[in-house]
Design an enzyme around this catalytic site. Sequence first.
Site, PDB file in Angstrom:
ATOM      1  N   CYS A  96       0.869  -1.179   0.000  1.00  0.00           N
ATOM      2  CA  CYS A  96       0.000   0.000   0.000  1.00  0.00           C
ATOM      3  C   CYS A  96       0.900   1.220   0.000  1.00  0.00           C
ATOM      4  O   CYS A  96       1.595   1.472   0.994  1.00  0.00           O
ATOM      5  CB  CYS A  96      -0.922  -0.004   1.213  1.00  0.00           C
ATOM      6  SG  CYS A  96      -2.056   1.414   1.253  1.00  0.00           S
ATOM      7  N   CYS A 247      -2.894   6.888  -5.341  1.00  0.00           N
ATOM      8  CA  CYS A 247      -2.680   5.446  -5.228  1.00  0.00           C
ATOM      9  C   CYS A 247      -1.251   5.072  -5.608  1.00  0.00           C
ATOM     10  O   CYS A 247      -0.886   5.063  -6.791  1.00  0.00           O
ATOM     11  CB  CYS A 247      -3.671   4.664  -6.093  1.00  0.00           C
ATOM     12  SG  CYS A 247      -3.599   2.875  -5.840  1.00  0.00           S
TER      13      CYS A 247
END
Length: 326
Positions: A96, A247
């Site tokens: 992540c 992201c």
Amino acid sequence: MNSLNFTEQYSIKAIDSHTGGEPTRIIIQGGPELGEGSMAERLARLSNNHDWLRSSTVNEPRGSEVLVGALLCPPVNPANIGGVIFFNNVGYLGMCGHGTIGLAVTLAFLKRISLGVHCFETPPGEVTVTLHDSNRVTVINVPSYRYRRAFTLQTPELGNICGDIAWGGNWFFLISEHNQRLEYDNIDSLTEYTRIIRRELDLQGVRGPQGELIDHIELFGPASKNSGADSCNFVLCPGGVYDRSPCGTGTSAKLACLVEDGKLLPGDVWRQESISGSVFEARAILRKGQIIPEITGSAYITGESTLWLNASDPFCFGIGSPNQKS
């Protein structure tokens, strides 16, 4: 499965932050003992035996569907600063990017790391962070690559959708030709559009090379005029919510495709804007024939809390949890 046994109250300490608008909750105390082994092995133990941690900390009523959680673990290699396992409202993530930036800023806030380079262990592999100041971080991600180029997905509702399937620490379907308006006031329509694509990929059995779910959908379009970015994106994450940040793993997957197409040279900066207007600076480097993304962004601490689990609370482990009490 719930392996937590207590009679009154149980406490979990957490630090909250956001990276480019996307929130992260780092669990710093109160997590289960996961034993030894790699972060991938520990993730499996967390998922199979201690899913109460995920459901109680990121789902309502203590969390929300947009929140990404992370459990800080002791590293396998003592030279590394730590290990980390990421999760969200429906399950577990590989890497992540925004969360790793948030993790570095959190550890700096706790005075556990100083400015400079630090290495973390994640389920897909080791990642390196450079803490530039109290908020700015560069993440050197796991190697990224394109798996399928110009794959056409036939859908009954949207027609043919063409895009690339790529890995950036998570699996993505990257779509540049979609006739959708990438503006913040169009989020509901973008969410519905990408949910249909995600559903069709699943129904049609479109997978990664080892049968992995393609669980992130990423749309690309022109950046806003004043952002100075090269592109704007909209990313649908597992659980059906959109990424407020650009992201990190999605940008990594995009870099792999751009480099393989010769549209971006190794070392050149790519500035990726999110649907909410935040920007990551990224570049790809080549190392032993692999594309290694570097993602730079900023995170900010938003809270420090003690989460209480009360044994008499019917929603102790989160709304919708299989451990929910009747």
